[in-house]
Design a protein around this motif. Sequence first.
Motif, mmCIF file in Angstrom:
data_model
loop_
_atom_site.group_PDB
_atom_site.id
_atom_site.type_symbol
_atom_site.label_atom_id
_atom_site.label_comp_id
_atom_site.label_asym_id
_atom_site.label_seq_id
_atom_site.Cartn_x
_atom_site.Cartn_y
_atom_site.Cartn_z
ATOM 1 N N MET A 1 0.849 -1.167 0.000
ATOM 2 C CA MET A 1 0.000 0.000 0.000
ATOM 3 C C MET A 1 0.900 1.237 0.000
ATOM 4 O O MET A 1 1.869 1.310 0.742
ATOM 5 C CB MET A 1 -0.893 -0.046 1.239
ATOM 6 N N SER A 2 0.530 2.188 -0.803
ATOM 7 C CA SER A 2 1.338 3.401 -0.924
ATOM 8 C C SER A 2 1.120 4.304 0.299
ATOM 9 O O SER A 2 0.092 4.210 0.978
ATOM 10 C CB SER A 2 0.952 4.161 -2.190
ATOM 11 N N PRO A 3 2.077 5.188 0.544
ATOM 12 C CA PRO A 3 1.897 6.138 1.650
ATOM 13 C C PRO A 3 0.630 6.981 1.480
ATOM 14 O O PRO A 3 -0.063 7.271 2.462
ATOM 15 C CB PRO A 3 3.153 7.001 1.586
ATOM 16 N N ALA A 4 0.322 7.348 0.254
ATOM 17 C CA ALA A 4 -0.881 8.153 0.007
ATOM 18 C C ALA A 4 -2.150 7.365 0.363
ATOM 19 O O ALA A 4 -3.092 7.917 0.950
ATOM 20 C CB ALA A 4 -0.929 8.596 -1.452
ATOM 21 N N GLU A 5 -2.170 6.088 0.042
ATOM 22 C CA GLU A 5 -3.332 5.255 0.372
ATOM 23 C C GLU A 5 -3.467 5.085 1.887
ATOM 24 O O GLU A 5 -4.570 5.143 2.428
ATOM 25 C CB GLU A 5 -3.225 3.887 -0.310
ATOM 26 N N ARG A 6 -2.349 4.887 2.577
ATOM 27 C CA ARG A 6 -2.388 4.785 4.041
ATOM 28 C C ARG A 6 -2.951 6.061 4.651
ATOM 29 O O ARG A 6 -3.770 6.019 5.573
ATOM 30 C CB ARG A 6 -0.991 4.503 4.604
ATOM 31 N N GLN A 7 -2.537 7.201 4.114
ATOM 32 C CA GLN A 7 -3.018 8.488 4.612
ATOM 33 C C GLN A 7 -4.519 8.646 4.348
ATOM 34 O O GLN A 7 -5.256 9.115 5.213
ATOM 35 C CB GLN A 7 -2.231 9.636 3.957
ATOM 36 N N ARG A 8 -4.973 8.253 3.172
ATOM 37 C CA ARG A 8 -6.413 8.329 2.858
ATOM 38 C C ARG A 8 -7.222 7.469 3.825
ATOM 39 O O ARG A 8 -8.263 7.882 4.326
ATOM 40 C CB ARG A 8 -6.673 7.882 1.417
ATOM 41 N N ARG A 9 -6.723 6.266 4.083
ATOM 42 C CA ARG A 9 -7.417 5.364 4.999
ATOM 43 C C ARG A 9 -7.436 5.918 6.423
ATOM 44 O O ARG A 9 -8.440 5.849 7.116
ATOM 45 C CB ARG A 9 -6.776 3.987 4.971
ATOM 46 N N ARG A 10 -6.317 6.504 6.851
ATOM 47 C CA ARG A 10 -6.255 7.095 8.189
ATOM 48 C C ARG A 10 -7.250 8.246 8.316
ATOM 49 O O ARG A 10 -7.987 8.346 9.300
ATOM 50 C CB ARG A 10 -4.842 7.597 8.484
#
Length: 73
Positions: A1-10
């Motif tokens: 998972m990309s950092p951007a996806e992790r941030q979106r999920r958070r």
Amino acid sequence: MSPAERQRRRRARQRAGRRVIRVEVDEAATEDALTRLGYLSPLRTDDPKEVERALAALIDRACEAVTRDAADI
């Protein structure tokens, strides 16, 4: 998972009022309790995602019960 996806999920979790909490537990005791309480099938104790789902469901139900009981006071 990309950092951007992790941030979106958070951020989505934050908006929903949810959070991820890491907790160390006794594996066998937790699986046994979740199974006995009906949150986890005995056939699924080897599936970490199912154990995680079952534990989250138990915690959610406990929180709802406490909140409901507090409202009755």
